[in-house]
Scaffold this active site. Structure first.
Site, PDB file in Angstrom:
ATOM      1  CG  ASP A   1      50.327  52.086  22.775  1.00 37.91           C
ATOM      2  OD1 ASP A   1      51.419  52.215  23.432  1.00 37.91           O
ATOM      3  OD2 ASP A   1      49.351  51.483  23.049  1.00 37.91           O
TER       4      ASP A   1
ATOM      5  CE  LYS B   1      55.971  52.736  27.781  1.00 40.50           C
ATOM      6  NZ  LYS B   1      54.498  52.716  27.393  1.00 40.50           N
TER       7      LYS B   1
ATOM      8  CD  GLU C   1      51.311  55.063  27.420  1.00 39.59           C
ATOM      9  OE1 GLU C   1      50.961  54.568  28.574  1.00 39.59           O
ATOM     10  OE2 GLU C   1      52.567  54.535  26.967  1.00 39.59           O
TER      11      GLU C   1
ATOM     12  CG  ASP D   1      47.037  52.109  30.610  1.00 40.82           C
ATOM     13  OD1 ASP D   1      46.776  51.133  30.408  1.00 40.82           O
ATOM     14  OD2 ASP D   1      47.823  53.033  29.691  1.00 40.82           O
TER      15      ASP D   1
HETATM   16  P1  ADP Z   1      50.751  47.414  27.295  1.00 39.88           P
HETATM   17  O1  ADP Z   1      50.117  48.825  27.594  1.00 39.88           O
HETATM   18  O2  ADP Z   1      51.386  47.120  28.881  1.00 39.88           O
HETATM   19  O3  ADP Z   1      51.605  47.280  26.297  1.00 39.88           O
HETATM   20  P2  ADP Z   1      48.078  46.308  26.599  1.00 39.88           P
HETATM   21  O4  ADP Z   1      47.448  47.305  26.887  1.00 39.88           O
HETATM   22  O5  ADP Z   1      48.403  45.630  25.282  1.00 39.88           O
HETATM   23  O6  ADP Z   1      49.722  46.303  27.233  1.00 39.88           O
HETATM   24  O7  ADP Z   1      47.599  45.021  27.646  1.00 39.88           O
HETATM   25  C1  ADP Z   1      48.223  43.883  27.450  1.00 39.88           C
HETATM   26  C2  ADP Z   1      47.525  42.983  28.675  1.00 39.88           C
HETATM   27  O8  ADP Z   1      46.145  42.893  28.349  1.00 39.88           O
HETATM   28  C3  ADP Z   1      48.064  41.597  28.836  1.00 39.88           C
HETATM   29  O9  ADP Z   1      48.093  41.133  30.422  1.00 39.88           O
HETATM   30  C4  ADP Z   1      46.586  40.922  28.205  1.00 39.88           C
HETATM   31  O10 ADP Z   1      46.628  39.618  28.742  1.00 39.88           O
HETATM   32  C5  ADP Z   1      45.597  41.717  28.523  1.00 39.88           C
HETATM   33  N1  ADP Z   1      44.398  41.364  27.745  1.00 39.88           N
HETATM   34  C6  ADP Z   1      44.306  41.466  26.311  1.00 39.88           C
HETATM   35  N2  ADP Z   1      43.063  41.007  26.042  1.00 39.88           N
HETATM   36  C7  ADP Z   1      42.354  40.977  27.063  1.00 39.88           C
HETATM   37  C8  ADP Z   1      41.123  40.286  27.390  1.00 39.88           C
HETATM   38  N3  ADP Z   1      40.088  39.966  26.322  1.00 39.88           N
HETATM   39  N4  ADP Z   1      40.679  39.902  28.807  1.00 39.88           N
HETATM   40  C9  ADP Z   1      41.567  40.346  29.723  1.00 39.88           C
HETATM   41  N5  ADP Z   1      43.034  40.831  29.310  1.00 39.88           N
HETATM   42  C10 ADP Z   1      43.201  40.930  28.446  1.00 39.88           C
HETATM   43 MG    MG Z   2      49.623  50.558  27.064  1.00 30.01          MG
END
Ligand code: ADP
Ligand code: MG
Length: 628
Positions: A26, A88, A188, A210
């Site tokens: 991912d 990205k 995704e 998402d």
């Molecule tokens: P991306 O798909 O953009 O790479 P992710 O799916 O990893 O990102 O999501 C990242 C986001 O999720 C960030 O804004 C992070 O702060 C938030 N996040 C991660 N864990 C938590 C949580 N326990 N509660 C709320 N937000 C969270």
């Molecule tokens: Mg993502």
């Protein structure tokens, strides 16, 4: 270890011992990670003690190779100009496409002669493909250290459903630069659905919601005979977890601008520190009703803190959640479907860990969304399923590890407060708040138990520990957060932390091991068989505790209140107090209930009179026993 069957069939991987043949990756805007098929199921590749999540951030230092991931993200505070993130967004785009993005980011970009965007750091220019390659290489490195051997170079990489051909091609090129061979680029939302085995349905509609770090999308898929088709996709490329962080950061900005002036809040180091503090607070609020926004800017000698309640956070961000639902409405209308025609809802992205998001999405679609797999890992897991299938494996069954029995702690009166319910997918965690039972209680005894029965003495003891060093406080004032965490190996750790003093204690236990399947079965049976008795016994224990607390509070405050109460109220209360004491010695639920209600009514004038926070608190609430 317990398993729950998500779907039919099973068949161990053909060469489980030889290690996986391909990775699922991912490549995210905020975080990236790899998973692979192992022992008949997809697993995230995490080196011991680490999460496996690689922040998609690159820092170019004064010399030496660039830093990627967590270390790079930490540099964002001190060296924002040479720390590149959100790469990205630039994949396969021209400068004109991304002018808006650039306005909000701290680094500069140019275009090369072929119209490819280049980002600048420390006087050099890099294409998004090169930068993504650095991230992919880091992900591969992390995967190798998790596997204890070189990870395969074959891989499946995921992209958003709305990525066009150029963006997909740019992703392939990034992989090539990183020395990886792309077997397939997968959407995704499709990957997330695969992770849940939804391809095994013969027919149906899936909504994948998402909420990532900086982007939001919702995709409606149809499944027919194991084939996914994107019916519609909507979203907002500028709506994500970061926006939730910003709302909290704004609290700090406003407060600190008032104190230190506008110059401070324009300082890039301040902005980064505020962003990190806000994210930390937001993440805590996903599991706790209250958290601290704690900001430090060392070079400005600033240390600032403020408590934020989950309610307040939800109010501050309500419009953001509403925007995600508006996109869901549009996606449904594009797909010409009603919410009721959606058969499965899948939550993806770290942002969907926020309880308010889960709640609102469930309300919107009128069904409970899938959250059994970690939302920030589910895309990589699905990519690993696809990678496994493409390298000749068969996915015949999807197994998820679950806790076979509930886990909890003993509360006053010998009742069990279940913190993790049986059949929860692991890894998992949950936190609950408790308070003290007696005045000036300086230590709390924790008894960690496993089982379905309502009373601790009928469950299996997993461990005991003490939280010591509490300052003397009136009963009900201590606020103790008890956190249960089960890691991927099934090891349970329990920690307790008193919020106002920060005093904490902790224990590790291995709940899954040591119990045979037959024992687990036996404990479940016992749970069912005794459900009725247990319920009554537990109810009685809870009522006795409640009455005990009320007796204490009343005895403590009655004298002080005498002067302000009329005679009748005093007699009434004394009478109720005496009867409550008698009832509290017995175990008849109905009698206890009557005594409690009667007592509560009689205590009202006193409570109203005192209007004393402490007494009010002591008249309600869950309490933990004092250490003997
Ligand atoms: P991306 O798909 O953009 O790479 P992710 O799916 O990893 O990102 O999501 C990242 C986001 O999720 C960030 O804004 C992070 O702060 C938030 N996040 C991660 N864990 C938590 C949580 N326990 N509660 C709320 N937000 C969270
Ligand atoms: Mg993502």
């Amino acid at each position: 270890m317990g398993y729950v069957e998500l779907n039919v069939l099973n068949n161990p991987a053909p060469s489980a011992a030889a290690g996986p043949l391909a990775l699922g990756i991912d490549l995210g805007t905020t975080n990236s990670l790899a998973a692979a098929w192992r022992d008949g199921r997809p697993v995230v590749l995490r080196p011991e003690g680490r999460s496996g999540l690689v922040p998609s951030v690159i820092h170019f230092g004064e010399g030496g190779p660039p830093l990627v991931g967590r270390e790079a993200r930490d540099h964002a505070v001190v060296d924002p100009r040479n720390t590149l993130f959100s790469v990205k967004r630039f994949m396969g785009r021209g400068l004109a496409d991304v002018a808006q993005e650039l306005a909000t980011l701290p680094y500069t970009a140019t275009e090369n002669e072929r119209g490819v965007v280049q980002l600048e750091a420390r006087g050099r220019r890099y294409t998004p493909e090169e930068l993504s390659a650095l991230i992919l290489r880091k992900v591969h490195e992390v995967a190798s250290s998790a596997l204890g051997a070189a990870a395969p170079t074959k891989c499946v990489i995921t992209v958003p459903a709305y990525f066009d051909d150029t963006q997909r091609q740019a992703t392939r090129d990034a992989a090539r630069i990183a020395g990886l061979e792309v077997l397939r680029i997968v959407n995704e939302p499709t990957a997330a659905s695969l992770a849940y085995g939804l391809d095994q349905r013969d027919k149906g509609h899936v909504a994948v919601f998402d909420l990532g770090g900086g982007t939001f999308d919702v995709t409606i898929l149809s499944i027919e005979d194991g084939v996914f088709r994107v019916l519609s996709t909507h979203g907002d490329t500028h709506l994500g977890g970061d926006d939730f962080d910003q709302r909290l950061a704004e609290l700090a900005r406003v407060a600190l601008a008032a104190e230190h002036g506008d110059e401070l809040v324009r300082d890039p180091a301040f902005q980064q520190a505020a962003r990190q503090a806000a994210e930390h607070c937001k993440v805590e609020l996903s599991t706790q009703p209250e958290a601290e926004l704690h900001l430090m800017v060392p070079h400005k000698r600033i240390a600032w803190r403020r408590r934020v309640a989950r309610d307040e956070f939800e109010r501050l961000t309500a419009d953001l959640v509403e925007r995600t639902l508006a996109a869901c409405r549009r996606a449904l209308s594009d797909a010409q479907l009603q919410p009721t025609e959606i058969d499965e809802v899948v939550l993806v992205g770290g942002g969907t860990r926020m309880p308010v998001v889960r709640r609102r999405v469930a309300e919107f679609f009128g069904r409970i969304p899938h959250t059994e797999l970690n939302p920030d890992e589910v895309v990589a897991l699905g990519a690993a399923v696809q990678a496994h299938i493409l390298t000749g494996g068969r996915r015949d069954m999807l197994l998820l590890d679950v806790t076979p029995l509930s886990l909890g702690i003993e509360t006053m009166g010998g009742a069990v407060s279940k913190i993790i319910q049986r059949n929860s997918t692991i890894p998992c965690e949950a936190t609950e708040g408790f308070t003290t039972y007696a005045d000036d209680q300086t230590a709390i005894d924790f008894h960690v138990v496993q089982g379905e029965r309502e009373l601790a003495r009928d469950c299996r003891t997993l461990g005991r520990f003490k939280l010591r060093g509490l300052p003397p406080m009136p009963a009900g004032m201590a606020r103790v957060a008890v956190r249960f965490h089960i890691d991927a190996d099934g090891v349970l750790s329990v920690s307790a932390k008193e919020q106002s003093t920060g005093v904490s204690a902790h224990i590790d236990v291995a709940p899954m091991h040591g119990l045979t399947d037959a024992e687990v079965e036996g404990m479940l049976q016992a749970g069912y068989a005794h459900a009725q008795d247990d319920f009554a016994a537990r109810r009685a224990a809870d009522l006795r505790t409640e009455i005990g607390t009320m007796i204490q509070a009343t005895e403590k405050n009655l004298n002080a209140g005498r002067a302000g109460l009329d005679k009748e109220s005093i007699l009434d209360l004394e009478d109720a107090l005496a009867r409550a004491k008698v009832a509290a010695a017995g175990s008849d639920v109905a009698a206890l209930q009557r005594a409690r209600d009667e007592f509560e009514r009689a205590a009202l004038p006193l409570a109203a009179l005192l209007m004393n926070n402490v007494a009010q608190k002591a008249l309600m609430g869950k309490s933990l026993g004092e250490v003997g």
